[in-house]
Design a protein around this motif. Structure first.
Motif, short mmCIF file in Angstrom:
data_model
loop_
_atom_site.label_atom_id
_atom_site.label_comp_id
_atom_site.label_asym_id
_atom_site.label_seq_id
_atom_site.Cartn_x
_atom_site.Cartn_y
_atom_site.Cartn_z
N PRO A 409 0.82 -1.22 0.00
CA PRO A 409 0.00 0.00 0.00
C PRO A 409 0.85 1.26 0.00
CG PRO A 409 -0.02 -1.02 2.17
CD PRO A 409 0.67 -1.98 1.24
N LEU A 410 0.31 2.32 -0.58
CA LEU A 410 0.97 3.62 -0.60
C LEU A 410 0.43 4.48 0.53
CD1 LEU A 410 0.70 4.30 -4.45
CD2 LEU A 410 2.57 3.19 -3.21
N VAL A 411 1.33 5.13 1.25
CA VAL A 411 0.93 6.00 2.36
C VAL A 411 1.06 7.45 1.88
CG1 VAL A 411 1.38 6.66 4.75
CG2 VAL A 411 1.77 4.29 4.02
N ILE A 412 -0.06 8.10 1.73
CA ILE A 412 -0.08 9.48 1.24
C ILE A 412 -0.26 10.42 2.44
CG2 ILE A 412 -1.25 11.15 -0.24
CD1 ILE A 412 -2.18 8.79 -1.95
N ALA A 413 0.71 11.28 2.65
CA ALA A 413 0.66 12.25 3.76
C ALA A 413 0.40 13.64 3.17
CB ALA A 413 1.98 12.24 4.52
N VAL A 414 -0.57 14.33 3.77
CA VAL A 414 -0.97 15.63 3.24
C VAL A 414 -0.89 16.68 4.34
CG1 VAL A 414 -2.71 16.87 1.90
CG2 VAL A 414 -2.65 14.36 1.82
N ASP A 415 -0.16 17.74 4.07
CA ASP A 415 -0.09 18.87 5.00
C ASP A 415 -1.31 19.76 4.75
OD1 ASP A 415 0.40 21.09 6.52
OD2 ASP A 415 2.38 21.53 5.66
N VAL A 416 -2.32 19.68 5.63
CA VAL A 416 -3.57 20.43 5.45
C VAL A 416 -3.70 21.52 6.52
CG1 VAL A 416 -4.74 18.50 4.34
CG2 VAL A 416 -4.83 18.73 6.84
N SER A 417 -2.58 21.89 7.13
CA SER A 417 -2.64 22.88 8.21
C SER A 417 -3.22 24.21 7.76
CB SER A 417 -1.23 23.09 8.79
OG SER A 417 -0.33 23.51 7.77
N GLY A 421 -9.73 21.83 3.73
CA GLY A 421 -10.80 21.48 2.81
C GLY A 421 -10.38 20.66 1.62
N VAL A 422 -9.04 20.45 1.43
CA VAL A 422 -8.60 19.70 0.25
C VAL A 422 -8.65 18.20 0.45
CG1 VAL A 422 -7.06 21.58 -0.43
CG2 VAL A 422 -6.16 19.68 0.94
N VAL A 423 -8.93 17.74 1.65
CA VAL A 423 -8.85 16.31 1.93
C VAL A 423 -9.82 15.51 1.06
CG1 VAL A 423 -9.13 14.52 3.66
CG2 VAL A 423 -8.04 16.67 4.28
N GLN A 424 -11.09 15.92 1.04
CA GLN A 424 -12.08 15.16 0.28
C GLN A 424 -11.82 15.20 -1.23
OE1 GLN A 424 -14.38 13.19 1.75
NE2 GLN A 424 -14.77 12.40 -0.32
N PRO A 425 -11.54 16.36 -1.83
CA PRO A 425 -11.22 16.36 -3.26
C PRO A 425 -9.99 15.50 -3.60
CG PRO A 425 -11.67 18.58 -2.52
CD PRO A 425 -11.61 17.74 -1.30
N SER A 445 -5.61 14.49 11.40
CA SER A 445 -5.21 15.00 12.71
C SER A 445 -5.33 16.52 12.65
CB SER A 445 -3.77 14.58 13.03
OG SER A 445 -3.32 15.22 14.20
N THR A 446 -6.43 17.02 13.21
CA THR A 446 -6.69 18.47 13.14
C THR A 446 -5.62 19.25 13.89
OG1 THR A 446 -9.07 18.01 13.06
CG2 THR A 446 -8.40 20.26 13.58
#
Length: 707
Positions: A409-417, A421-425, A445-446
């Motif tokens: 599996p690929l682990v995708i880490a996203v900096d959404v700080s 709102g970009v998580v769902q798209p 993790s908010t």
């Protein structure tokens, strides 16, 4: 240098118990300190500046569980007609999950996932990062297979990759036995055979013990002792073989034991010093790669080689002094000490047909190297392990039940700080990609401002299509969603990490090759007082390395004769192996170059006849180089029989390189090219000669003796 080495060898032979006692004291201190204070070696394949490392750093900073290791508990009913829908099997699966969740250091055990055919169940266990784990965690995990259950339980995942080791000492034991046989045939004496073995084993044990103390200075990879044992054992016995052979020659001329040992260290020991230095330079050249675990592994192996060189120049002479004339006792066969007539005839034959042999040998090497054009780096997964291993059986069950991509599996880490709102798209875009089979619901993790997506590719970890998917996610999918957003997304996980390391290694490979060749040529120019001989040696070594890489492609990628080393399926070459193999093989190839050409150089300085000197060098070193090569080959082949595909690659690659180097290169190309180049072999620009004039002994003493 020669006089200093003579005094060192003579002192060790005259005061053997002083030298042996000093080594024993050092060994006792190192072993005691290692046991009391030694740190464990790490299993890390990351590299700074690559996308997968950004993903790992982001998850680690956020304290996300996905930054750590995982393990998989895979089950299937023993009854081939049953499914996991039955009440008894459902109860057993639930109980197994609870038991797994209670294991030490397990952060989370996922709810069981059932395959579409209802035959395979999967529970993923999440562990913390590697430096918080111990090999005992893997042993605890293995206890799950002993649970009484109507389910067949198999295990796999990162935890095995980090801590699983093969049966201890089997490869080394096989290599040692083979080395003993070769030495016994070469020397014909049990005592002469035992001294190199004893020195090599003692030096290797000391060097391996010291590695856990070196970790206070630099983090060493856990695979370094395995590869270090392979190389250290080979070079240690080889170096001892060279010195013992020369010592016995001097004894046969009537020298006293102390003088004989001193002369052996002054002549053959000088070759050992330069040969070991070449190996160390080649391996330390890995620092050019800019990949920390490669650099650290190179440092560890270099320390082992240096220990073997030091033991050859001090501990072995002490053993020789202690043995005295008994070194030729306990004979099992009589061995002639005079130059080999057969080798002399062969060298003369090659010299008389130099053009034909030079062309033929070059064509053979180029033909063997041709498959390198098809070399494919990738990530060998657990599907390449023998079916006797639980990791392989777990891999096969997961692939059959959920698809091959579930094993990587690929682990995708996203900096959404700054843009949660970009998580769902982003989730929708990743899930819609043609190379992605499924994506787990995002974990956000908010507080840390980090979102994690676990994406399962449609293809397996070692498939090219998987890396194509990773590249498409990074180059097309992420930019299309995040174009107007401050959020950043990175693809991590073991598959992406090894691929990124491979790409970085390939980018730096030309610089690395250039640096190693340049330093080696300079070192050998100092030894031989020639620039032609070192340049010719470098070119021949490149040919032999290319040929060994070609053989690896034939066996591992094409499957030719793969069953001979227990390989059950084809696989790509691990990304970091080409660079590491080049470093090791180039250094070892230069060993035989030094051993042979120092003897040729010695004779050339005495007679001024290039052709006769070449024939004499082949005649006097042919048996020794062949014996040394057989020892190396035996040690390396023993490692190619291990279960681990990485050990197989190194073992087969190194054994092939030594075989080619000791036969086609040293016994065909060297005499042919030395004949064709004539006195030009020993040409050196005047300015370069003045530059290096203070680095060696100069004059007729340069290059004396190689065994």
């Amino acid at each position: 240098m020669t006089s200093n080495l003579y005094r060192l060898g003579r002192y060790a032979a005259r005061r053997p118990w002083v030298v042996i006692g000093a080594w024993l004291v050092v060994a006792a201190l190192v072993v005691a300190a290692s046991g009391a204070f030694g740190k464990k070696l790490e299993e890390s394949f990351g590299a700074p500046g690559v996308d997968s490392q950004y993903a790992t750093d982001l998850l680690s900073a956020a304290g996300a569980d996905q930054a750590g290791l995982t393990a998989q508990v895979v089950v299937t009913p023993y009854d081939e007609q049953a499914t996991l829908d039955g009440a008894e099997l459902q109860t057993a699966l639930t109980k197994l999950r609870v038991t797994a969740a209670a294991l030490p250091n397990v952060l989370e055990a996922s709810d069981p996932v059932i395959s579409p055919d209802r035959r395979v169940g999967l529970v993923r266990l999440q562990y913390p990062v590697l430096d918080k784990l111990e090999p005992s965690d893997l042993e605890q995990l293995k206890t799950l297979t002993a649970v009484e259950s109507p389910l067949r339980i198999e295990l796999g995942g990162d935890l095995f990759y980090a801590f699983e080791e093969g049966p201890p000492g089997l490869a080394e034991a096989f290599g040692l036995i083979a080395a003993m046989v070769v030495l016994l045939l070469a020397f014909g004496s049990i005592i002469a055979m035992g001294l190199p073995i004893g020195m090599a084993v003692f030096g290797l044990a000391l060097a391996i013990s010291a590695l856990s103390l070196v970790t206070y200075l630099i983090e060493l990879p856990s695979w370094a002792p395995v590869l270090g044992s392979m190389i250290g054992l080979g070079v240690g016995i080889d170096y001892a073989l060279i010195i013992v052979t020369r010592h016995r020659e001097f004894l046969a001329r009537g020298l006293e034991v102390e003088d004989s040992v001193g002369q052996a260290v002054a002549t053959a020991g000088r070759s050992v010093l330069f040969a070991g230095g070449t190996v160390v330079i080649a391996i330390l050249g890995l620092v050019v790669a800019g990949v920390p675990f490669l650099t650290a592994g190179g440092i560890a192996i270099s320390l082992i080689v240096l220990t073997m060189v030091l033991a050859s120049l001090t501990l072995l002479p002490a053993f020789l002094g202690l043995a005295g004339h008994w070194i030729n006792r306990l004979r099992v066969r009589r061995v002639r000490s005079s130059p080999g007539v057969g080798w002399q005839r062969w060298a003369g034959h090659v010299s008389r047909h130099a053009v034909a042999y030079a062309v033929s040998a070059t064509v053979v090497l180029l033909a063997l190297a041709a498959p390198v054009l098809a070399l494919r780096v990738g990530t060998p997964d657990e599907g390449v392990l023998p079916v006797q291993r639980t990791e392989r059986r777990a891999y096969d069950l997961v692939a059959a039940g959920f698809g091959a991509g579930s094993n990587g599996p690929l682990v995708i880490a996203v900096d959404v700080s700054r843009d949660p709102g970009v998580v769902q798209p982003l989730y929708d875009a990743v899930r819609a990609d043609r190379g992605i089979a499924s994506v787990a619901p995002p974990e956000v993790s908010t507080a840390a401002g980090v979102a994690t997506l676990i994406a399962v590719p449609t293809t397996g970890p070692q498939d090219r299509a998987t890396m194509t998917t990773v590249e498409r996610l990074r180059g097309e999918v992420f930019p299309s969603v995040l174009r107007d957003s401050p959020a950043k997304a990175h693809v991590g996980g073991q598959t992406a990490t090894l691929a990124d390391v491979g790409a970085k290694v390939n980018d730096r490979l030309p610089w690395f090759v250039g640096a190693v060749i340049l330093l080696s040529v300079v070192l050998l120019s100092v030894l031989f007082r020639s620039v032609v001989v070192p340049l010719k040696a470098a070119l021949m070594n490149l040919l032999s390395i290319g040929a060994s890489f070609g053989v690896m492609v034939m066996v591992f990628q094409w499957g030719w004769a793969a069953e001979l080393i227990g390989l059950e399926t084809t696989l790509p070459i691990l990304p970091f192996i080409p660079m590491f193999m080049f470093a090791v093989v180039f250094g070892l190839s230069m060993d035989y170059e030094v051993f042979l050409l120092t003897r040729i150089r010695e004779e050339y300085l005495r007679t001024g006849d290039n052709t006769a000197s070449t024939i004499h060098g082949i005649a006097t070193t042919g048996r020794v180089i062949t014996s040394a090569a057989l020892i190396m080959i035996a040690v390396f082949v023993s490692f190619s029989l291990a279960d681990d595909p990485t050990a197989k690659m190194f073992g087969l690659g190194l054994a092939t390189a030594v075989l080619i180097d000791a036969t086609i290169v040293r016994l065909v190309l060297v005499p042919a090219l030395m004949k064709l180049l004539g006195d030009a072999n020993w040409w050196m620009p005047a300015w370069f000669g003045r530059t290096v004039s203070g680095a060696g002994d100069g004059g007729a003493r340069v290059g004396q003796g190689a065994g």
